[in-house]
Enzyme design. Structure first.
Site, PDB file in Angstrom:
ATOM      1  N   ASP A  33       0.838  -1.196   0.000  1.00 36.67           N
ATOM      2  CA  ASP A  33       0.000   0.000   0.000  1.00 36.67           C
ATOM      3  C   ASP A  33       0.868   1.240   0.000  1.00 36.67           C
ATOM      4  O   ASP A  33       2.053   1.183   0.265  1.00 36.67           O
ATOM      5  CB  ASP A  33      -0.859   0.026   1.276  1.00 36.67           C
ATOM      6  N   LYS A  55      -0.271   3.498  -5.474  1.00 37.21           N
ATOM      7  CA  LYS A  55       0.068   4.664  -6.299  1.00 37.21           C
ATOM      8  C   LYS A  55      -1.159   5.182  -7.013  1.00 37.21           C
ATOM      9  O   LYS A  55      -1.987   4.422  -7.467  1.00 37.21           O
ATOM     10  CB  LYS A  55       1.105   4.243  -7.340  1.00 37.21           C
ATOM     11  N   MET A 169     -10.892   6.046   9.896  1.00 39.09           N
ATOM     12  CA  MET A 169     -11.318   6.782   8.699  1.00 39.09           C
ATOM     13  C   MET A 169     -12.344   7.865   9.039  1.00 39.09           C
ATOM     14  O   MET A 169     -13.295   8.082   8.281  1.00 39.09           O
ATOM     15  CB  MET A 169     -11.907   5.797   7.666  1.00 39.09           C
TER      16      MET A 169
END
Ligand code: SAH
Length: 499
Positions: A33, A55, A169
């Site tokens: 990641d 990416k 998150m």
């Protein structure tokens, strides 16, 4: 042939598991990641193919089904694959989805758990997620909402549980989270925390009441990744804080260095609490092609009385060359050996050699001065070191009439292309407190990248006088370690006035 999902933990290599490390070091391919830290990526074998699937390709991550297909395709080629994911692979990491296609196609797989940020963020903020009489459960919740829809979370049920609530998150929706907890009946004055970049030395933590936390997070511009923790246990955060109490916590230090080289300095600085940014400006290129000077000089090695090393890299390249060229080690018998510097001494020892001479001061001039008293008339010295090395050594020997050959076994070449964008940006934007240098060429490499900065304002921590002289020549504010050792550099760092 196997696919292993490995949890990388929340940040640095310290929280990677031993099983994870083993898998990384033996993998043929590693898919990782975007946020997996550099020091973990450095543990991957040089022979492995590394694919950054985090990416952005035109602003999008590599789509999930493409990752799944890639895993299948590489496995079918008979490779050992590691899929490296932040935290734990199954905690909001889509680990299950990545196994689905593999299971369907009978590809063997393993999952190595990782330290999840849900717990690490609390631990590194001094917050025990459970505590007797305070919280007997903790609950980890994703605050990610599909397509910006309202959060699909049953806050009434959560609040009734009376445990610690941990939201991942959640940075963008912190107002919503806190408002809805209060609306569901939670005391607005209950303590809460937000922890950004948990477990890294750049970690920031902010505490407040449930009602005040959103405002505090906005005022401090808290960014993802961050974890929000709500519950009485947050009241212990100051008392049990063991991490951000380090005096140098989150001070930023650039370490400009050569690779491969000792990586002890960055790690020792991290121990002190520094947010270390590595700037591998230079790399070592062995000068061992057919017809090289080293090969030619070795043909007449019997004509020398002393063999001199000035760096660990020099020692390693020299001995590896002997082995690769099939030269018997006994060709060196009778040679006296001198070396300078802790790392050089260590590498010489590893080769089973007790050096005949090691100066007490770690610089070329000390080595040369010592040698002039030891080398007898007519004896010749073989110096195996970097091309264009320190001229003090050769001048002093020449002036004393000592015969020698300065044999270049490697050169230092620019490595700018391999420096991470974040590291270059930190230098360019002057976003650091100190720069540390372990060689004059490290100073030069740094100065090239930092060309537009006011060098007079840069605090330079230097390993010895030679390096210090180079930094002074650029006008930097110089702090020199007493000895040329990592320990001494770490001691010297405390002299730098960092506000
Ligand atoms: N599998 C991961 C979580 C992936 S979801 C784990 O187990 O940790 C991504 C979220 O994790 C981020 O939005 C943030 O809330 C949290 N996160 C991951 N790493 C973090 C870190 N170092 N500091 C704070 N939060 C982190």
């Amino acid at each position: 042939m196997k696919v292993t999902l490995v949890g990388a933990g929340p940040g640095g290599k310290g929280l990677l598991t031993l099983r994870g490390l083993e898998m990384l070091q033996t993998a043929d391919v590693v898919l990782h990641d975007r946020f997996v830290s550099e020091d973990i990526l450095d543990l991957i074998s040089d022979f492995a193919e590394k694919i950054d699937v985090g990416k952005y390709a035109g602003n999008h991550h590599v789509p999930q089904d493409e990752i799944n297909n890639l895993l299948l395709e590489k496995a079918r080629q008979g490779k050992n694959i590691v899929r490296l994911k932040g935290g734990d692979p199954f905690v909001f990491g889509r680990g299950g989805e990545e196994l689905e296609l593999l299971a369907e196609n009978d590809i063997p797989f393993e999952v190595v758990p990782g330290v999840t940020s849900a717990i690490a963020a609390a631990t590194y903020a001094g917050i025990p997620v459970t505590h007797r009489g305070c919280a007997s459960s903790f609950h980890v919740i994703t605050a990610h909402a599909k397509n910006n829809e309202a959060l699909d979370i049953d806050f009434d049920a959560l609040v009734k549980l009376n445990g610690t609530l941990v939201f991942l998150m959640g940075v963008a929706v912190i107002n919503d989270i806190c408002d809805r907890c209060i609306a569901a009946g939670m005391d607005k004055d209950i303590p809460a925390a937000i922890v950004e970049n948990a477990a890294a030395n750049s970690q920031r933590k902010f505490l407040g009441t449930l009602a005040a936390l959103p405002e505090i997070a906005h005022a401090n511009n808290v960014q993802s990744p961050a974890v929000i923790i709500i519950g009485k246990v947050c009241e212990f955060s100051e008392r049990y804080d063991w991490f951000s109490k380090k005096p140098l916590h989150s001070k930023r230090i650039i370490v400009s260095r050569i690779i491969p080289g000792s990586s002890k300095l960055p790690d020792s600085l991290r121990e002190q609490g520094f947010d270390v940014i590595e700037l591998p400006c230079l790399r070592i290129a062995p000068l061992i092609s057919p017809g090289c000077v080293l090969g030619m000089r070795l043909e007449s090695i019997k004509g020398y009385s002393w063999l001199v090393f000035t760096s660990g890299a020099g020692v390693n390249i020299f001995f590896d060359y002997l082995i690769e060229s099939g030269i018997d080690i006994r060709e060196l018998s009778g040679l006296k050996i001198a070396c300078v510097g802790v790392e050089t001494e260590r590498e010489v020892k590893k080769r089973g050699i007790a050096a005949d001479y090691i100066p007490t001061e770690y610089h070329g001039a000390a080595l040369a001065t010592g040698l002039t008293g030891l080398v007898r008339k007519g004896e010749k010295v073989f110096i195996a070191r970097a091309k264009d090395g320190d001229t003090d050594l050769t001048h002093i020997l020449a002036e004393a009439g000592v015969l020698f050959d300065d044999v270049p076994v490697y050169e230092k070449v620019g490595n700018i292309k391999n420096i991470s964008v974040d590291a270059v940006n930190a230098v360019i934007k002057n976003d650091f407190d100190i720069a540390a240098f372990t060689s004059p060429s490290g100073v030069k490499g740094f100065a090239e990248i930092a060309a537009h900065l006011d060098f007079g304002k840069i605090k330079a921590l230097c390993i010895g006088e030679k390096t210090a002289a180079e930094a002074r020549a650029y006008g930097m504010e110089v702090y020199v370690s007493k000895e040329a050792t990592v320990k001494s550099m770490v001691d010297a760092v405390n002299c730098c006035q960092i506000s």
